[in-house]
Scaffold this active site. Structure first.
Site, PDB file in Angstrom:
ATOM      1  N   HIS A  50      18.471   0.890  -0.735  1.00 39.31           N
ATOM      2  CA  HIS A  50      19.895   0.690  -0.413  1.00 39.31           C
ATOM      3  C   HIS A  50      20.246   1.630   0.751  1.00 39.31           C
ATOM      4  O   HIS A  50      19.650   2.697   0.885  1.00 39.31           O
ATOM      5  CB  HIS A  50      20.697   1.054  -1.665  1.00 39.31           C
ATOM      6  CG  HIS A  50      22.157   0.747  -1.587  1.00 39.31           C
ATOM      7  ND1 HIS A  50      23.069   1.559  -0.960  1.00 39.31           N
ATOM      8  CD2 HIS A  50      22.867  -0.291  -2.083  1.00 39.31           C
ATOM      9  CE1 HIS A  50      24.285   1.034  -1.078  1.00 39.31           C
ATOM     10  NE2 HIS A  50      24.189  -0.091  -1.746  1.00 39.31           N
ATOM     11  N   GLN A  87      20.710   1.012 -10.389  1.00 41.66           N
ATOM     12  CA  GLN A  87      20.561  -0.297 -11.050  1.00 41.66           C
ATOM     13  C   GLN A  87      19.694  -0.194 -12.304  1.00 41.66           C
ATOM     14  O   GLN A  87      19.424  -1.220 -12.931  1.00 41.66           O
ATOM     15  CB  GLN A  87      19.961  -1.327 -10.084  1.00 41.66           C
ATOM     16  CG  GLN A  87      20.780  -1.573  -8.837  1.00 41.66           C
ATOM     17  CD  GLN A  87      22.114  -2.279  -9.110  1.00 41.66           C
ATOM     18  OE1 GLN A  87      22.367  -2.790 -10.201  1.00 41.66           O
ATOM     19  NE2 GLN A  87      22.990  -2.292  -8.121  1.00 41.66           N
ATOM     20  N   CYS A 134      23.847  -4.275   1.187  1.00 42.38           N
ATOM     21  CA  CYS A 134      23.514  -2.923   1.674  1.00 42.38           C
ATOM     22  C   CYS A 134      22.008  -2.681   1.697  1.00 42.38           C
ATOM     23  O   CYS A 134      21.545  -1.548   1.504  1.00 42.38           O
ATOM     24  CB  CYS A 134      24.221  -1.833   0.858  1.00 42.38           C
ATOM     25  SG  CYS A 134      25.996  -1.904   0.975  1.00 42.38           S
TER      26      CYS A 134
HETATM   27  N1  C6P Z   1      24.906  -1.332  -4.803  1.00 44.49           N
HETATM   28  C1  C6P Z   1      25.433  -3.703  -4.852  1.00 44.49           C
HETATM   29  O1  C6P Z   1      26.233  -4.657  -4.843  1.00 44.49           O
HETATM   30  P1  C6P Z   1      27.597   3.586  -4.757  1.00 44.49           P
HETATM   31  O2  C6P Z   1      28.213   2.793  -3.665  1.00 44.49           O
HETATM   32  O3  C6P Z   1      27.362   5.012  -4.354  1.00 44.49           O
HETATM   33  O4  C6P Z   1      28.302   3.463  -6.059  1.00 44.49           O
HETATM   34  O5  C6P Z   1      26.144   2.941  -5.040  1.00 44.49           O
HETATM   35  C2  C6P Z   1      25.227   2.838  -3.987  1.00 44.49           C
HETATM   36  C3  C6P Z   1      23.967   2.188  -4.426  1.00 44.49           C
HETATM   37  C4  C6P Z   1      22.798   2.927  -4.357  1.00 44.49           C
HETATM   38  N2  C6P Z   1      21.637   2.414  -4.779  1.00 44.49           N
HETATM   39  C5  C6P Z   1      21.547   1.170  -5.278  1.00 44.49           C
HETATM   40  C6  C6P Z   1      20.230   0.648  -5.757  1.00 44.49           C
HETATM   41  C7  C6P Z   1      22.687   0.375  -5.371  1.00 44.49           C
HETATM   42  O6  C6P Z   1      22.581  -0.869  -5.871  1.00 44.49           O
HETATM   43  C8  C6P Z   1      23.928   0.890  -4.912  1.00 44.49           C
HETATM   44  C9  C6P Z   1      25.148   0.034  -4.924  1.00 44.49           C
HETATM   45  C10 C6P Z   1      25.979  -2.303  -4.888  1.00 44.49           C
HETATM   46  O7  C6P Z   1      24.220  -3.878  -4.868  1.00 44.49           O
HETATM   47  C11 C6P Z   1      27.052  -2.098  -3.876  1.00 44.49           C
HETATM   48  S1  C6P Z   1      26.435  -2.238  -2.232  1.00 44.49           S
END
Ligand code: C6P
Length: 416
Positions: A128, A208, A374
């Site tokens: 990500h 996740q 992302c």
């Molecule tokens: N993925 C998705 O729709 P934050 O934004 O800090 O809460 O999480 C970031 C993040 C980091 N690592 C992984 C593996 C993620 O899946 C995510 C967030 C969301 O897939 C929002 S882009």
């Protein structure tokens, strides 16, 4: 028999999520965007309301009753999160805004102060942006070099390439546990063991995995692990960093201000012990308390039950999606029982744009995500600009998957 029992459990748990009982565009809501953020159960909504109705005060500051109640609840939440990931010590849990902030904390406090020109950081191509951009910044500022683990033919973490990539120059391996796009579950215990053999530290992005799998930081033996509360039934604005005690103690502060000090003079300060050293300023108190309630809620259901039920949903989802020849699903196929990958499917449907699919499905009350999730570099490697993604949680049902597949077929036929 087992399926019926587990479905009954999901049906019962849905009652905890009032948001699910609504119509969207005249159709019952089918919420399949759980990898972006999960819904919140009544227990969590109640915890926030209780905090603001009864205990609202700043923490660690006042001696008055409300302040000590707020402090007890806030620190109690830390104990719950520590237990949830089986950490050795409550001091190893730092509350952050989200996983992104937790990774940046490590990147700034450890990466920028430790890494030297020529040191190597290993990431994977499926990361990500939150686990890419902070390390790009660190590499630019320190002269460290970024290396990337690629994908196998089944679009999973290539462990043998990782073995050939790592060397004694590697100082950090920072990888995702469960990919938010491919849905693969990476072999984090093996990754950590290999990295430690070369003296490298390991950060695990558990965004996740924490909502879906039983996590044990002692078994994984990672040096840091990060997660966001909002994907695991808690509110937005709260996440956490787990770090090994000695390592966190050796790291200088990330942000300066109130809460993180012992003594402040005009020209210098001394810093508080863990965890306060990394929690400068007034924290997200109600949100942290609600995260404590969320992990308690998940633990009471049982992470093993959640995982088992989600495997069953995964088997059903992939079985039904196989009826649509136009689809290309990203990541590995699950085994027949749904094991071997996460309960999400990112896909493309020939020339049909994922945003168009998502818009048509929204018209039928179905929430899925479309875009690059992302993970833009990963999408580039897969030679696509975007994908559609349906991601499940324990309150989803087989019937919802059936509605989704029916409407997806109709949408593809409409465009096709
Ligand atoms: N993925 C998705 O729709 P934050 O934004 O800090 O809460 O999480 C970031 C993040 C980091 N690592 C992984 C593996 C993620 O899946 C995510 C967030 C969301 O897939 C929002 S882009």
């Amino acid at each position: 028999m087992v399926a019926t029992q587990v479905r009954t459990l999901a049906d019962k748990l849905r009652l905890d999520f009032p948001i699910l009982y609504q119509e969207v565009n005249g159709k019952p809501l089918v919420y399949l965007d759980n990898a972006a953020t999960s819904q919140k159960p009544l227990a969590v909504l109640g915890a926030i309301q209780h905090y603001y109705r009864s205990d609202n005060a700043n923490v660690h500051r006042g001696v008055h009753t409300l302040s000590s109640r707020a402090t007890d609840a806030y620190e109690g939440a830390r104990d719950k999160v520590a237990a949830f990931v089986n950490s050795n010590s409550r001091q190893e849990i730092i509350f952050t805004r989200n996983a992104t902030e937790a990774i940046n904390l490590v990147a700034y406090a450890w990466g920028q102060t430790t890494l030297k020109p020529g040191d190597e950081i290993i990431l994977s191509v499926m990361e990500h942006h939150s686990n890419l951009v902070p390390w790009q910044i660190v590499a630019q500022r320190t002269g460290a070099v970024l290396k990337f683990v690629e994908l196998t033919d089944t679009q999973e973490f290539d462990l043998s390439q990782f073995r050939s990539l790592i060397s004694d120059k590697t100082k950090l391996v920072s990888v995702v546990h469960v990919s938010n796009t491919l849905g693969c579950i990476n072999p984090v215990e093996e990754i950590v063991a290999i990295a430690h053999n070369h003296g490298a530290k390991v950060l695990i992005d558990a965004c996740q995995s924490a909502p879906h799998l039983l996590l044990d930081v002692q078994t994984i033996d990672c040096d840091w692990l990060v997660a966001s509360g909002h994907k695991m039934c808690a509110p937005t604005g709260i996440g956490f960093l787990y770090g090994k005690l000695d390592l966190l103690r050796s790291m200088p502060p990330f942000l300066g201000g109130g809460e993180m000090i012992v003594d402040v003079f005009l020209d210098h300060s001394t810093y508080a012990d863990l965890p306060n050293r990394f929690e400068a300023g007034t924290p997200a108190i109600g949100e942290a308390i609600a995260l404590g309630t969320a992990v308690e809620y998940l633990t009471n259901i049982g992470m093993d039950k959640i995982h088992a039920y989600e495997q069953e949903l995964t088997a059903h989802l992939f079985h039904r999606l196989a009826e649509i020849p136009e689809l290309t699903i990203l990541g590995p196929q699950p085994k027949a029982d749904g094991s071997g990958r996460a309960a999400l499917a990112s896909f493309t449907a020939g020339e049909v744009h994922p945003h168009d699919l998502s818009t048509i499905l929204d018209g039928e009350g179905i929430a899925i995500r479309s875009g690059h999730h992302c993970t833009q570099p990963l999408h580039r490697i897969l030679d696509i600009s975007s994908s559609a993604r349906a991601s499940l949680y324990f309150y989803n049902t087989r019937e919802e998957i059936d509605v989704f597949v029916k409407e997806l077929k109709e949408a593809i036929a409409f465009f096709g």
